[in-house]
Scaffold this motif. Structure first.
Motif, PDB file in Angstrom:
ATOM      1  N   PHE A 183      -4.929 -35.163  29.112  1.00 26.91           N
ATOM      2  CA  PHE A 183      -4.461 -34.753  30.776  1.00 26.91           C
ATOM      3  C   PHE A 183      -2.907 -34.666  30.807  1.00 26.91           C
ATOM      4  O   PHE A 183      -2.490 -33.673  31.463  1.00 26.91           O
ATOM      5  CB  PHE A 183      -5.016 -35.926  31.446  1.00 26.91           C
ATOM      6  CG  PHE A 183      -4.465 -35.878  32.866  1.00 26.91           C
ATOM      7  CD1 PHE A 183      -4.965 -35.131  33.797  1.00 26.91           C
ATOM      8  CD2 PHE A 183      -3.254 -36.515  33.386  1.00 26.91           C
ATOM      9  CE1 PHE A 183      -4.476 -35.014  35.349  1.00 26.91           C
ATOM     10  CE2 PHE A 183      -2.821 -36.383  34.579  1.00 26.91           C
ATOM     11  CZ  PHE A 183      -3.373 -35.741  35.576  1.00 26.91           C
ATOM     12  N   SER A 184      -2.301 -35.329  29.781  1.00 30.02           N
ATOM     13  CA  SER A 184      -0.795 -35.318  29.894  1.00 30.02           C
ATOM     14  C   SER A 184      -0.211 -33.937  29.600  1.00 30.02           C
ATOM     15  O   SER A 184       0.768 -33.786  29.920  1.00 30.02           O
ATOM     16  CB  SER A 184      -0.163 -36.363  28.872  1.00 30.02           C
ATOM     17  OG  SER A 184      -0.311 -36.007  27.585  1.00 30.02           O
ATOM     18  N   THR A 185      -0.960 -33.043  28.868  1.00 23.76           N
ATOM     19  CA  THR A 185      -0.338 -31.721  28.400  1.00 23.76           C
ATOM     20  C   THR A 185      -0.283 -30.966  29.656  1.00 23.76           C
ATOM     21  O   THR A 185       0.259 -29.842  29.557  1.00 23.76           O
ATOM     22  CB  THR A 185      -1.492 -31.451  27.345  1.00 23.76           C
ATOM     23  OG1 THR A 185      -2.547 -30.998  27.866  1.00 23.76           O
ATOM     24  CG2 THR A 185      -1.450 -32.135  26.220  1.00 23.76           C
ATOM     25  N   ARG A 186      -1.450 -30.872  30.668  1.00 28.52           N
ATOM     26  CA  ARG A 186      -1.299 -30.035  31.709  1.00 28.52           C
ATOM     27  C   ARG A 186      -1.666 -30.952  33.056  1.00 28.52           C
ATOM     28  O   ARG A 186      -2.695 -30.341  33.509  1.00 28.52           O
ATOM     29  CB  ARG A 186      -2.173 -28.796  31.421  1.00 28.52           C
ATOM     30  CG  ARG A 186      -1.547 -28.138  30.348  1.00 28.52           C
ATOM     31  CD  ARG A 186      -2.545 -26.853  30.054  1.00 28.52           C
ATOM     32  NE  ARG A 186      -3.843 -27.390  29.717  1.00 28.52           N
ATOM     33  CZ  ARG A 186      -5.090 -26.649  29.827  1.00 28.52           C
ATOM     34  NH1 ARG A 186      -5.180 -25.476  30.265  1.00 28.52           N
ATOM     35  NH2 ARG A 186      -5.867 -26.985  29.568  1.00 28.52           N
ATOM     36  N   PRO A 187      -0.998 -31.931  33.549  1.00 30.54           N
ATOM     37  CA  PRO A 187      -1.735 -32.715  34.571  1.00 30.54           C
ATOM     38  C   PRO A 187      -1.772 -31.827  35.886  1.00 30.54           C
ATOM     39  O   PRO A 187      -2.864 -32.073  36.426  1.00 30.54           O
ATOM     40  CB  PRO A 187      -0.678 -33.801  34.765  1.00 30.54           C
ATOM     41  CG  PRO A 187       0.473 -33.264  34.137  1.00 30.54           C
ATOM     42  CD  PRO A 187       0.259 -32.207  33.020  1.00 30.54           C
ATOM     43  N   ALA A 188      -0.797 -30.797  36.208  1.00 35.52           N
ATOM     44  CA  ALA A 188      -1.109 -30.143  37.398  1.00 35.52           C
ATOM     45  C   ALA A 188      -2.335 -29.154  37.472  1.00 35.52           C
ATOM     46  O   ALA A 188      -3.006 -29.023  38.570  1.00 35.52           O
ATOM     47  CB  ALA A 188       0.099 -29.404  37.787  1.00 35.52           C
ATOM     48  N   THR A 189      -2.372 -28.513  36.076  1.00 34.41           N
ATOM     49  CA  THR A 189      -3.677 -27.477  36.027  1.00 34.41           C
ATOM     50  C   THR A 189      -5.082 -28.440  36.139  1.00 34.41           C
ATOM     51  O   THR A 189      -5.673 -27.948  36.722  1.00 34.41           O
ATOM     52  CB  THR A 189      -3.472 -26.977  34.614  1.00 34.41           C
ATOM     53  OG1 THR A 189      -2.308 -26.388  34.634  1.00 34.41           O
ATOM     54  CG2 THR A 189      -4.581 -26.179  34.349  1.00 34.41           C
ATOM     55  N   TYR A 190      -5.149 -29.455  35.530  1.00 36.76           N
ATOM     56  CA  TYR A 190      -6.307 -30.231  35.441  1.00 36.76           C
ATOM     57  C   TYR A 190      -6.757 -30.761  37.044  1.00 36.76           C
ATOM     58  O   TYR A 190      -7.560 -30.822  37.292  1.00 36.76           O
ATOM     59  CB  TYR A 190      -6.223 -31.378  34.595  1.00 36.76           C
ATOM     60  CG  TYR A 190      -6.367 -31.334  33.085  1.00 36.76           C
ATOM     61  CD1 TYR A 190      -7.486 -30.502  32.645  1.00 36.76           C
ATOM     62  CD2 TYR A 190      -5.447 -31.464  32.390  1.00 36.76           C
ATOM     63  CE1 TYR A 190      -7.881 -29.997  31.374  1.00 36.76           C
ATOM     64  CE2 TYR A 190      -5.698 -31.082  30.923  1.00 36.76           C
ATOM     65  CZ  TYR A 190      -6.958 -30.585  30.430  1.00 36.76           C
ATOM     66  OH  TYR A 190      -7.036 -30.002  29.146  1.00 36.76           O
TER      67      TYR A 190
ATOM     68  N   ALA B 192      -5.827 -29.311  39.734  1.00 34.40           N
ATOM     69  CA  ALA B 192      -6.376 -28.286  40.599  1.00 34.40           C
ATOM     70  C   ALA B 192      -7.561 -27.804  40.225  1.00 34.40           C
ATOM     71  O   ALA B 192      -8.210 -26.699  40.704  1.00 34.40           O
ATOM     72  CB  ALA B 192      -5.205 -27.133  40.387  1.00 34.40           C
ATOM     73  N   ASN B 193      -8.280 -28.303  39.180  1.00 34.29           N
ATOM     74  CA  ASN B 193      -9.456 -27.750  38.734  1.00 34.29           C
ATOM     75  C   ASN B 193     -10.650 -28.575  39.413  1.00 34.29           C
ATOM     76  O   ASN B 193     -10.765 -29.963  39.153  1.00 34.29           O
ATOM     77  CB  ASN B 193      -9.605 -27.996  37.164  1.00 34.29           C
ATOM     78  CG  ASN B 193     -10.743 -27.447  36.349  1.00 34.29           C
ATOM     79  OD1 ASN B 193     -11.776 -27.385  36.836  1.00 34.29           O
ATOM     80  ND2 ASN B 193     -10.349 -26.693  35.493  1.00 34.29           N
ATOM     81  N   PRO B 194     -11.449 -27.959  40.115  1.00 34.06           N
ATOM     82  CA  PRO B 194     -12.405 -28.674  40.828  1.00 34.06           C
ATOM     83  C   PRO B 194     -13.482 -29.226  39.735  1.00 34.06           C
ATOM     84  O   PRO B 194     -14.019 -30.461  40.031  1.00 34.06           O
ATOM     85  CB  PRO B 194     -13.320 -27.718  41.749  1.00 34.06           C
ATOM     86  CG  PRO B 194     -12.544 -26.105  41.252  1.00 34.06           C
ATOM     87  CD  PRO B 194     -11.487 -26.439  40.447  1.00 34.06           C
ATOM     88  N   ALA B 195     -13.665 -28.820  38.626  1.00 27.40           N
ATOM     89  CA  ALA B 195     -14.741 -29.321  37.505  1.00 27.40           C
ATOM     90  C   ALA B 195     -14.112 -30.720  37.007  1.00 27.40           C
ATOM     91  O   ALA B 195     -14.824 -31.556  36.825  1.00 27.40           O
ATOM     92  CB  ALA B 195     -14.966 -28.425  36.576  1.00 27.40           C
ATOM     93  N   PHE B 196     -12.695 -30.617  36.795  1.00 26.38           N
ATOM     94  CA  PHE B 196     -11.960 -31.897  36.369  1.00 26.38           C
ATOM     95  C   PHE B 196     -12.089 -32.979  37.629  1.00 26.38           C
ATOM     96  O   PHE B 196     -12.364 -34.191  37.218  1.00 26.38           O
ATOM     97  CB  PHE B 196     -10.649 -31.661  36.211  1.00 26.38           C
ATOM     98  CG  PHE B 196      -9.854 -32.841  35.832  1.00 26.38           C
ATOM     99  CD1 PHE B 196     -10.032 -33.378  34.596  1.00 26.38           C
ATOM    100  CD2 PHE B 196      -9.024 -33.608  36.599  1.00 26.38           C
ATOM    101  CE1 PHE B 196      -9.409 -34.665  34.025  1.00 26.38           C
ATOM    102  CE2 PHE B 196      -8.312 -34.760  36.303  1.00 26.38           C
ATOM    103  CZ  PHE B 196      -8.547 -35.181  34.862  1.00 26.38           C
ATOM    104  N   LEU B 197     -12.053 -32.690  39.043  1.00 29.18           N
ATOM    105  CA  LEU B 197     -11.987 -33.696  39.946  1.00 29.18           C
ATOM    106  C   LEU B 197     -13.535 -33.877  40.039  1.00 29.18           C
ATOM    107  O   LEU B 197     -13.563 -35.221  40.280  1.00 29.18           O
ATOM    108  CB  LEU B 197     -11.590 -32.857  41.262  1.00 29.18           C
ATOM    109  CG  LEU B 197     -10.135 -32.485  41.317  1.00 29.18           C
ATOM    110  CD1 LEU B 197      -9.831 -31.589  42.381  1.00 29.18           C
ATOM    111  CD2 LEU B 197      -9.091 -33.684  41.031  1.00 29.18           C
ATOM    112  N   THR B 198     -14.479 -33.229  39.933  1.00 25.76           N
ATOM    113  CA  THR B 198     -15.923 -33.447  39.810  1.00 25.76           C
ATOM    114  C   THR B 198     -16.245 -34.670  38.858  1.00 25.76           C
ATOM    115  O   THR B 198     -16.747 -35.715  39.039  1.00 25.76           O
ATOM    116  CB  THR B 198     -16.987 -32.376  39.892  1.00 25.76           C
ATOM    117  OG1 THR B 198     -16.528 -31.585  40.932  1.00 25.76           O
ATOM    118  CG2 THR B 198     -18.264 -32.857  39.745  1.00 25.76           C
ATOM    119  N   LYS B 199     -15.645 -34.284  37.443  1.00 26.86           N
ATOM    120  CA  LYS B 199     -15.806 -35.435  36.542  1.00 26.86           C
ATOM    121  C   LYS B 199     -15.215 -36.720  36.724  1.00 26.86           C
ATOM    122  O   LYS B 199     -15.873 -37.713  36.431  1.00 26.86           O
ATOM    123  CB  LYS B 199     -15.059 -34.802  35.188  1.00 26.86           C
ATOM    124  CG  LYS B 199     -15.202 -35.646  34.009  1.00 26.86           C
ATOM    125  CD  LYS B 199     -14.409 -35.098  33.037  1.00 26.86           C
ATOM    126  CE  LYS B 199     -14.392 -35.960  31.757  1.00 26.86           C
ATOM    127  NZ  LYS B 199     -13.466 -35.476  30.262  1.00 26.86           N
TER     128      LYS B 199
END
Length: 155
Positions: A81-88, A90-97
């Protein structure tokens, strides 16, 4: 705060390394495999499969394996997550996870405080409420894995 996480030396090392990032990613997958393998085995036992083995005999070891897998997945997941926190974020699949992980942990807490859980892991009968928790557990953890795999397809 997200910029600070992304700018951290650890995040930079992960982004810049052709070896460390893939290793952390592989450890994340291994940790998830330990977690899901242990949880699925225990849940399936609670649902009536593997009835030759008592839940009391299986539960202690499987819970330890699942906890180790969860710990490893959290640590490696935070590193990834630390490599691209803003991208993650903003990702609906990540938020669902994340939501499914939260539901899975809530289900674990509910199960652990259910007196029927103690009876089932002491060799007693497996109550319907424990079976429902096992079914919810399977659905939620499998859903979290599916959502996690979907992250890359929604970037």
């Amino acid at each position: 705060m997200l910029d600070a996480i992304a700018a951290s030396p650890v995040a930079a090392l992960l982004r810049d390394s052709a070896v460390i990032y893939p290793l952390v990613n592989a450890l994340h997958i291994i940790s998830i495999a330990l977690l899901l393998g242990a949880i699925a085995t225990l849940d399936l036992r609670l649902l009536g499969l593997f009835s030759r083995q008592s839940a009391a005999a299986l539960a202690p070891a499987l819970i330890r394996v699942a906890a180790a897998g969860l710990g490893g997945a959290v640590v490696t997941g935070a590193l990834l997550f630390s490599t691209r926190p803003a991208t993650y974020l903003a990702n609906p699949a990540f938020l669902t996870k994340l939501a499914l992980l939260g539901l899975g942990l809530i289900n674990v807490a509910i199960l652990r405080f259910n007196p029927a859980w103690a009876r089932a892991t002491d060799g007693g009968p497996i109550a319907p409420s424990v079976r429902v928790s096992a079914l919810v557990s399977l659905a939620v953890w499998l859903g979290a894995i599916l959502a996690g795999r979907w992250i890359g397809f929604l970037e």
